[in-house]
Design an enzyme around this catalytic site. Structure first.
Site, PDB file in Angstrom:
ATOM      1  N   GLU A   1      -4.514   2.382  -6.845  1.00 59.97           N
ATOM      2  CA  GLU A   1      -4.868   2.531  -5.429  1.00 59.97           C
ATOM      3  C   GLU A   1      -4.111   3.719  -4.833  1.00 59.97           C
ATOM      4  O   GLU A   1      -2.879   3.765  -4.920  1.00 59.97           O
ATOM      5  CB  GLU A   1      -4.512   1.239  -4.682  1.00 59.97           C
ATOM      6  CG  GLU A   1      -5.358   0.055  -5.131  1.00 59.97           C
ATOM      7  CD  GLU A   1      -4.701  -1.304  -4.873  1.00 59.97           C
ATOM      8  OE1 GLU A   1      -3.734  -1.368  -4.089  1.00 59.97           O
ATOM      9  OE2 GLU A   1      -5.148  -2.290  -5.480  1.00 59.97           O
TER      10      GLU A   1
ATOM     11  N   HIS B   1       6.675  -5.907   0.290  1.00 64.53           N
ATOM     12  CA  HIS B   1       6.988  -4.539  -0.143  1.00 64.53           C
ATOM     13  C   HIS B   1       8.385  -4.467  -0.737  1.00 64.53           C
ATOM     14  O   HIS B   1       8.861  -3.395  -1.075  1.00 64.53           O
ATOM     15  CB  HIS B   1       6.822  -3.577   1.038  1.00 64.53           C
ATOM     16  CG  HIS B   1       5.442  -3.623   1.614  1.00 64.53           C
ATOM     17  ND1 HIS B   1       5.089  -4.457   2.641  1.00 64.53           N
ATOM     18  CD2 HIS B   1       4.308  -2.972   1.247  1.00 64.53           C
ATOM     19  CE1 HIS B   1       3.801  -4.315   2.893  1.00 64.53           C
ATOM     20  NE2 HIS B   1       3.302  -3.427   2.062  1.00 64.53           N
TER      21      HIS B   1
END
Ligand SMILES: Cc1ncc(C[n+]2csc(CCOP(=O)(O)OP(=O)(O)O)c2C)c(N)n1
Length: 735
Positions: free
Chosen positions: A406, A508
């Site tokens: 991605e 994250h």
């Protein structure tokens, strides 16, 4: 005698030859009715044998193909060079494809699988699968639908490999065949993979795949709503839908050949909906009478694909006696073969079982890594810059390498790690994928099979988890369940771990690796510094090339752009590429005093003499930076500390670990992952099992998810805690 056997015999002897239509009146490629019948009958007789063998206590698997044997027509309509990834009821396909080639032994193969024999030609007794390298049948796991991302990946990679001039096992006009059940079609893995095929074809890229849904209307005991498969897949733009009734071979055959011709000619995906029935329940002990009405079970007998083919043979002028004679002869051959396999060996030891897991040839890997280029500019680089430069050199050195994920293309990744690569190497080799981690890994799985060396990126560690089976259940098992006859080399780059300042929260900053470390055979690399990253990445790619290894290359995000070690502007975290490789399972030792200074070079870990240090910190990733900073402070206070960067988290560098531990007699495990299931557990176990008798203390992050903002410091391991523990440990007597 099995009721299905009885029924077949009775109906055959009672049936009149059918007047019309006859197979020789069909247009297009003729259907070889005898080849079809023999494949179907062989599959059927093998199902009977499976039950007998289990009743005798010899066999281990009874999930059968009975009622699905019309899938043999798909084999007859395709070529033995068309790679096939099969449903567990595609026995008819296997036998029919074997029949297309000389010198094959499908009966023996399948019986060996049922009996878990070591000589079975694909899994070698490790699992009952349909697979054979000569037949281009790639074995599958028992996890339904998990093979679809690989199948789509293979279809996409086929053309890419040929376009790039890479040697590929499958011809450029091959069709990938992927069969599965109707309940499996609902699995999100299937839905995602089919979507990926359509999404890719929508962009006018070739996706030569034939999805075949073998629809028996049931998933174990749960009925598929009538009409559902057609409703779900019958009118998807970009997906050609065709339907064939397996109980009507003459009508099914032209539909099947049309589907195959369409995919082969147009290089676009098609969905063949093949109506089947399921005889004898789901598997072994399943009593379908407990969830199905007797008349429904009875009705299925009227849709027996074997009987349907037999009836067509009758229509073509073959007598019932001749058909029955063939059926009985096949049964006798199956029985005789089972007898011959009576005393064949099974896998005898853990060594035999594990042989195909992770073959390693470190010398050859090191040599191959030398060919992957290096950054000889002498530039001092950050971790991110180093990975970027190394990927560039690898892409330049080996045309088989693909980098994808991605945002890795034009943007160059969320953190710029792949910046500029798409521009330099083009969209055929460095490209953005759609947003689906299963499909990203699926493309890796297919690309590896197609002769490429894929380097897929997972954008954040937390997002691996929704696709993890593609790594754990698919990538890691292929070599094991094919005795190394098929492999899917790959290097999965994953950005991960915590300590990003001012960004992220848990997803994250995920700091849990337990899920990666226990996958048999998978290498987990975690470079902390730019020089290690270059050598380790080359090693992982070389290992993929030489040993078909599967490596996870875990990149600590918080270190990507770090420049300084101790104080602002010292540049102590920058490093130059030293060229060459870093052997899998070798740690890096920073010796007390000498190496905690910013400019220090690492000493070889082979230096195993007693250390002047008072303790050894054992760590990795962000822990290396923190440990070196603490060590520096302690050094100034007169306490000498060695710091060992494990670098490889699977397999752990056990020899280097023990040597470094013994050199000081005191070990502080500095583990940024969670206390439970974290890397530290493995380190301590290795120390204890390795006979280390000194002191061991562990500091680790809390068993928590990582919160947003400064609250993260409450649960993540920090330098204060490391320093405190080190001082405490230093004060204890060594035994
Ligand atoms: C991911 C996963 N979940 C559950 C199972 C257990 N299971 C095995 S077969 C099956 C039903 C599959 O039905 P279908 O796809 O229609 O194939 P059929 O057996 O009817 O041919 C289930 C639920 C599994 N193997 N994999």
């Amino acid at each position: 005698m099995h009721p299905l056997d009885v029924h077949f015999r009775q109906r055959l002897s009672r049936s009149e030859p059918i007047a019309e239509p006859r197979h020789d009146q069909l247009s297009g490629a003729p259907l070889d009715l005898w080849a079809l019948f023999k494949a179907q009958a062989t599959s059927r007789q093998l199902d009977f044998a499976a039950r007998t063998l289990q009743q005798q206590g010899r066999g281990f698997y009874t999930i059968g193909s009975a009622g699905h044997e019309s899938n043999a027509m798909i084999a007859l309509a395709t070529r033995p060079t068309d790679p096939a990834l099969l449903h567990y009821r595609s026995g008819g396909f296997y036998v029919a494809r074997a029949g297309q080639l000389g010198g094959t032994t499908p009966v023996r193969d399948i019986l060996q699988g049922l009996l878990a024999l070591a000589d079975e030609p694909i899994a070698g007794g490790r699992h009952k699968v349909f697979g054979h390298p000569r037949l281009a049948i790639i074995p599958q796991t028992s996890t339904v639908a998990s093979h679809l991302p690989r199948a789509v990946g293979l279809a996409v990679a086929l053309n890419r490999a040929h376009r790039l001039g890479v040697e590929c096992e499958w011809p450029s006009d091959a069709v990938v065949i992927c069969t599965f059940g109707d309940a499996s079609a609902n699995h999100s893995t299937a839905a995602g993979a089919i979507n990926t095929a359509i999404h890719t074809a929508y962009q006018a890229l070739p996706v030569p795949i034939l999805f075949v849904c073998e629809d028996n209307g049931l998933g174990i005991s749960v009925p598929t709503p009538p009409g559902w498969i057609e409703s779900a897949y019958g009118s998807r733009p970009g997906l050609r839908y065709l339907r064939a009734d397996g109980a009507d071979p003459l009508k099914a055959w032209p539909v099947i050949t049309e589907a195959v011709d369409f995919v082969r000619g147009c290089r676009r995906p098609a969905f063949l909906h093949l109506d089947t029935v399921r005889f004898g329940g789901h598997a072994g002990s399943d009593a379908e009478i407990s969830y199905r009405r007797p008349r429904d079970i009875e009705a299925d007998y009227g849709r027996d694909p074997l009987l349907a083919t037999a009836n067509q043979l009758r229509a073509a002028g073959v007598s019932a006696a001749e058909v029955l004679a063939s059926y009985d002869q096949i049964g006798a051959e199956v029985e005789a073969e089972a007898g011959r396999l009576q005393d064949q060996p099974r896998l005898r030891s853990a060594v035999e079982v594990m042989a195909p897991l992770a073959p390693r040839r470190p010398e050859r890997v090191a040599k191959s890594a030398e060919t992957l280029g290096a950054d000889s500019s002498g530039a001092h680089r950050t971790l991110a810059e180093s990975i970027n430069a190394t990927l560039g050199n690898i892409l330049a050195a080996d045309r088989r390498v693909l980098v994808f994920g991605e945002d890795v293309g034009v943007k160059g990744g969320v953190y710029g790690v792949t910046r500029g690569l798409a521009r330099t190497f083009g969209a055929a080799r460095v490209f953005d994928t759609l947003l689906d981690e299963q499909s990203i890994l699926g493309l890796g799985l297919g690309a590896g099979l197609a002769g490429l060396i894929p380097i897929p990126e997972i954008q954040y560690l937390a997002y691996l988890h929704n696709a993890e089976d593609q790594l754990r259940g698919e990538a890691a098992t292929l070599s094991f369940f094919s005795t190394g006859r098929f492999s899917n080399p790959m290097v999965v780059r994953i950005a991960g771990l915590a300590y990003q300042k001012g960004f992220g929260g848990h997803f994250h900053n995920d700091n849990a690796l337990g899920v990666l470390r226990d996958i048999p055979g998978v290498v987990v690399a975690c470079p902390a510094r730019a020089d290690d990253a270059a050598g380790m990445l080359r090693t992982c790619v070389a290992a993929a090339s030489i040993d078909s290894s599967i490596a996870v290359f875990l990149e600590p995000i918080a270190l990507y752009h770090r420049r300084d070690l101790h104080s602002g502007g010292d540049g102590g975290w920058l490093a130059t590429d030293r060229g060459g490789s870093v052997a899998i399972g070798s740690a890096r030792l920073y010796r007390a005093g000498a190496d905690s200074s910013p400019s220090a070079e690492a000493l070889p870990t082979s230096e195993r003499s007693a250390s002047s240090a008072g303790l050894t910190m054992v760590t990795f990733g962000n822990g290396v930076l923190m440990s070196l900073r603490v060590a520096h402070r302690l050094d100034q206070a007169g306490i000498a500390v060695d710091v060992l960067d494990l670098r490889w988290l699977a397999p752990l560098p056990v020899d280097d670990l023990l040597a470094a531990a013994r050199a000081t007699g005191r070990v502080l495990v500095v583990d940024e992952t969670r206390r439970t299931g974290g890397v530290g557990e493995g380190v301590i176990t290795a120390l204890v099992e390795g006979g280390f008798t000194g002191q061991i203390v562990r500091v680790a992050s809390r068993d928590s998810f990582v919160p947003l903002g400064p609250a993260a410091d409450h649960v993540l391991l920090g330098e204060d805690e490391i320093e405190k523990a080190a001082l405490h440990l230093y004060a204890t007597e060594t035994p």
